[in-house]
Design a protein around this motif. Structure first.
Motif, PDB file in Angstrom:
ATOM      1  N   ASP A  29       0.734  -1.125  -0.013  1.00 34.97           N
ATOM      2  CA  ASP A  29       0.032  -0.112   0.117  1.00 34.97           C
ATOM      3  C   ASP A  29       0.806   1.262   0.000  1.00 34.97           C
ATOM      4  OD1 ASP A  29      -2.999   1.079   0.482  1.00 34.97           O
ATOM      5  OD2 ASP A  29      -1.873   2.189   2.091  1.00 34.97           O
ATOM      6  N   ARG A  30       1.961   1.197   0.798  1.00 33.72           N
ATOM      7  CA  ARG A  30       2.824   2.324   0.776  1.00 33.72           C
ATOM      8  C   ARG A  30       3.602   2.613  -0.385  1.00 33.72           C
ATOM      9  NH1 ARG A  30       4.803   0.219   5.622  1.00 33.72           N
ATOM     10  NH2 ARG A  30       6.944  -0.038   4.577  1.00 33.72           N
ATOM     11  N   ALA A  31       3.982   1.395  -1.248  1.00 37.65           N
ATOM     12  CA  ALA A  31       4.457   1.548  -2.584  1.00 37.65           C
ATOM     13  C   ALA A  31       3.605   2.171  -3.571  1.00 37.65           C
ATOM     14  CB  ALA A  31       4.977   0.257  -3.037  1.00 37.65           C
ATOM     15  N   GLU A  32       2.242   1.890  -3.422  1.00 39.09           N
ATOM     16  CA  GLU A  32       1.000   2.351  -4.396  1.00 39.09           C
ATOM     17  C   GLU A  32       0.881   3.972  -4.012  1.00 39.09           C
ATOM     18  OE1 GLU A  32      -3.185   1.162  -5.682  1.00 39.09           O
ATOM     19  OE2 GLU A  32      -2.299   0.047  -4.648  1.00 39.09           O
ATOM     20  N   HIS A  33       0.784   4.233  -2.722  1.00 35.39           N
ATOM     21  CA  HIS A  33       0.183   5.605  -2.490  1.00 35.39           C
ATOM     22  C   HIS A  33       1.009   6.576  -1.754  1.00 35.39           C
ATOM     23  CE1 HIS A  33      -4.092   4.386  -3.017  1.00 35.39           C
ATOM     24  NE2 HIS A  33      -3.643   3.155  -2.414  1.00 35.39           N
ATOM     25  N   GLY A  34       2.393   5.922  -1.324  1.00 38.52           N
ATOM     26  CA  GLY A  34       3.336   6.651  -0.763  1.00 38.52           C
ATOM     27  C   GLY A  34       3.061   6.865   0.560  1.00 38.52           C
ATOM     28  N   GLY A  35       3.967   7.615   1.212  1.00 39.24           N
ATOM     29  CA  GLY A  35       3.813   7.745   2.507  1.00 39.24           C
ATOM     30  C   GLY A  35       4.995   6.982   3.168  1.00 39.24           C
ATOM     31  N   GLU A  36       5.037   7.774   4.491  1.00 39.87           N
ATOM     32  CA  GLU A  36       6.073   6.956   5.486  1.00 39.87           C
ATOM     33  C   GLU A  36       5.844   5.496   5.940  1.00 39.87           C
ATOM     34  OE1 GLU A  36       6.548   9.463   8.989  1.00 39.87           O
ATOM     35  OE2 GLU A  36       4.495   9.799   9.014  1.00 39.87           O
ATOM     36  N   GLU A  37       6.929   5.067   6.577  1.00 40.19           N
ATOM     37  CA  GLU A  37       6.658   3.854   7.233  1.00 40.19           C
ATOM     38  C   GLU A  37       5.885   3.964   8.606  1.00 40.19           C
ATOM     39  OE1 GLU A  37       9.286  -0.120   9.089  1.00 40.19           O
ATOM     40  OE2 GLU A  37      10.348   1.667   8.117  1.00 40.19           O
ATOM     41  N   LEU A  38       4.990   3.143   8.742  1.00 38.95           N
ATOM     42  CA  LEU A  38       3.990   3.146   9.881  1.00 38.95           C
ATOM     43  C   LEU A  38       3.839   1.965  10.603  1.00 38.95           C
ATOM     44  CD1 LEU A  38       0.962   5.110   8.132  1.00 38.95           C
ATOM     45  CD2 LEU A  38       2.649   6.302   9.594  1.00 38.95           C
ATOM     46  N   PRO A  39       3.386   2.078  11.770  1.00 41.81           N
ATOM     47  CA  PRO A  39       3.142   0.808  12.576  1.00 41.81           C
ATOM     48  C   PRO A  39       2.114  -0.054  12.103  1.00 41.81           C
ATOM     49  CG  PRO A  39       3.420   2.730  14.073  1.00 41.81           C
ATOM     50  CD  PRO A  39       3.332   3.315  12.752  1.00 41.81           C
ATOM     51  N   VAL A  40       2.231  -1.337  12.163  1.00 39.58           N
ATOM     52  CA  VAL A  40       1.353  -2.277  11.846  1.00 39.58           C
ATOM     53  C   VAL A  40       0.916  -2.970  12.888  1.00 39.58           C
ATOM     54  CG1 VAL A  40       0.666  -4.090  10.230  1.00 39.58           C
ATOM     55  CG2 VAL A  40       2.354  -2.550   9.502  1.00 39.58           C
ATOM     56  N   GLN A 211       3.671   9.443  15.565  1.00 40.04           N
ATOM     57  CA  GLN A 211       2.978   9.266  14.307  1.00 40.04           C
ATOM     58  C   GLN A 211       1.551   9.496  14.977  1.00 40.04           C
ATOM     59  OE1 GLN A 211       4.935   5.847  13.446  1.00 40.04           O
ATOM     60  NE2 GLN A 211       5.709   6.690  11.481  1.00 40.04           N
ATOM     61  N   THR A 212       0.696   9.740  13.958  1.00 40.27           N
ATOM     62  CA  THR A 212      -0.880   9.744  14.340  1.00 40.27           C
ATOM     63  C   THR A 212      -1.363   8.772  13.229  1.00 40.27           C
ATOM     64  OG1 THR A 212      -1.241  11.774  12.856  1.00 40.27           O
ATOM     65  CG2 THR A 212      -0.580  11.962  15.375  1.00 40.27           C
ATOM     66  N   SER A 213      -0.838   7.766  12.469  1.00 37.98           N
ATOM     67  CA  SER A 213      -1.184   7.039  11.552  1.00 37.98           C
ATOM     68  C   SER A 213      -0.735   5.614  11.687  1.00 37.98           C
ATOM     69  CB  SER A 213      -1.176   7.503  10.322  1.00 37.98           C
ATOM     70  OG  SER A 213      -1.848   8.655  10.025  1.00 37.98           O
ATOM     71  N   ALA A 214      -1.597   4.647  11.585  1.00 32.97           N
ATOM     72  CA  ALA A 214      -0.893   3.244  11.610  1.00 32.97           C
ATOM     73  C   ALA A 214      -1.994   2.422  10.600  1.00 32.97           C
ATOM     74  CB  ALA A 214      -1.081   2.633  12.805  1.00 32.97           C
ATOM     75  N   TYR A 215      -1.249   1.038  10.291  1.00 34.91           N
ATOM     76  CA  TYR A 215      -1.936   0.317   9.669  1.00 34.91           C
ATOM     77  C   TYR A 215      -2.634  -0.789  10.815  1.00 34.91           C
ATOM     78  CZ  TYR A 215      -0.221   1.688   4.871  1.00 34.91           C
ATOM     79  OH  TYR A 215       0.153   2.299   3.902  1.00 34.91           O
ATOM     80  N   VAL A 216      -3.818  -0.922  10.668  1.00 33.28           N
ATOM     81  CA  VAL A 216      -4.714  -1.963  11.698  1.00 33.28           C
ATOM     82  C   VAL A 216      -5.323  -3.027  11.067  1.00 33.28           C
ATOM     83  CG1 VAL A 216      -6.252  -1.871  13.414  1.00 33.28           C
ATOM     84  CG2 VAL A 216      -5.131   0.155  13.318  1.00 33.28           C
ATOM     85  N   ALA A 228      -6.868  -1.744   7.472  1.00 37.49           N
ATOM     86  CA  ALA A 228      -7.172  -0.378   7.143  1.00 37.49           C
ATOM     87  C   ALA A 228      -6.048   0.507   7.491  1.00 37.49           C
ATOM     88  CB  ALA A 228      -8.406   0.001   7.810  1.00 37.49           C
ATOM     89  N   LEU A 229      -5.883   1.484   6.652  1.00 36.54           N
ATOM     90  CA  LEU A 229      -5.142   2.821   7.268  1.00 36.54           C
ATOM     91  C   LEU A 229      -5.665   3.564   8.310  1.00 36.54           C
ATOM     92  CD1 LEU A 229      -2.285   4.315   7.157  1.00 36.54           C
ATOM     93  CD2 LEU A 229      -3.245   5.509   5.084  1.00 36.54           C
TER      94      LEU A 229
END
Length: 244
Positions: A29-40, A211-216, A228-229
């Motif tokens: 998903d990051r490769a497709e949409h860009g963005g920083e590395e996030l917790p999963v 951070q204030t985002s994560a993959y859940v 979901a992101l």
């Protein structure tokens, strides 16, 4: 599971496999949409369907609630201006666990994460909704503080009015696709304070990284069910591609 492998070890192995699948999807998903590395983060998944709330469940809840209300009304209404013990004060709060001050939007992030799980923890609520006398005492005191005249009958009627037409099969009577059908102030002390291990892990990860985002991700004991992101603005579902 091998003969020597304990159920706990087997579950840990399954969780590790499911988390690895979620991490692969997050990477794509990051490769497709860009963005920083996030917790999963891996949460359990409620995979039940919804049904009409059975009349027997409704009656069982109200019968039990009636007894709980009677117990709560056996004492005088609490004077909320008087000093309370630390335990009682924590139980009176709508969010008795420590939300990190560094992330003001954490309640929204938690809510979106719970939406990905769809309330697996709520499935243990059955026909009691975790409502015990201490919770009813708190509700009674809060309503009295708000200037209402609260009777046992009016309180029972208030809870009955929030019983939904449909709920998740075999789950808490108030558990719906939109979440808990009760307003937060009427929920049990436990429901307002409980945070599962996955959400606690999410909180720690966000606090430590800033951070204030994560993959859940949400999974049952075998399959990854949802991913979901999650951000302060809500969540974006991510398709599960060849993971099961």
């Amino acid at each position: 599971m091998s003969p020597r492998e304990s159920p706990i070890a087997a579950q840990r192995a399954r969780n590790a496999r499911l988390l690895a699948q979620a991490e692969q999807l997050a990477l794509a998903d990051r490769a497709e949409h860009g963005g920083e590395e996030l917790p999963v983060i891996l949460l359990p998944a409620n995979s039940r369907n919804t049904v009409e709330l059975p009349e027997a469940s409704r009656d069982a809840f109200l019968d039990r609630l009636r007894g709980t209300i009677a117990e709560a009304f056996s004492e005088a209404v609490r004077d909320n201006s008087a000093p309370m013990s630390a335990e009682a004060d924590a139980a009176r709060q709508d969010a008795g666990w420590a939300l990190p001050a560094s992330i003001p939007a954490m309640p929204d992030i938690i809510g979106a994460s719970c939406g990905t799980c769809r309330g697996e923890c709520c499935t243990a609520g059955g026909t009691h909704g975790f409502l015990h006398a201490d919770s009813i005492m708190r509700v009674r005191a809060q309503l009295t503080d708000d200037g209402e005249t609260v009777t046992a009958e009016s309180l029972e009627a208030r809870y009955a009015s929030y019983l939904p037409a449909r709920h998740y099969r075999g789950s808490c009577v108030f558990h719906t696709t939109a979440g808990c059908h009760l307003p937060r102030a009427l929920r049990s002390n436990l429901c307002n304070r409980y945070v599962c291990g996955g959400l606690a892990q999410l909180t720690r990860a966000l606090v430590s990284t800033g951070q204030t985002s994560a993959y859940v991700a949400a999974a049952d004991s075998v399959h990854l069910r949802r991913l979901a992101l999650v951000t302060v603005a809500g969540s974006r579902a991510i398709p599960l591609r060849d993971v099961n």
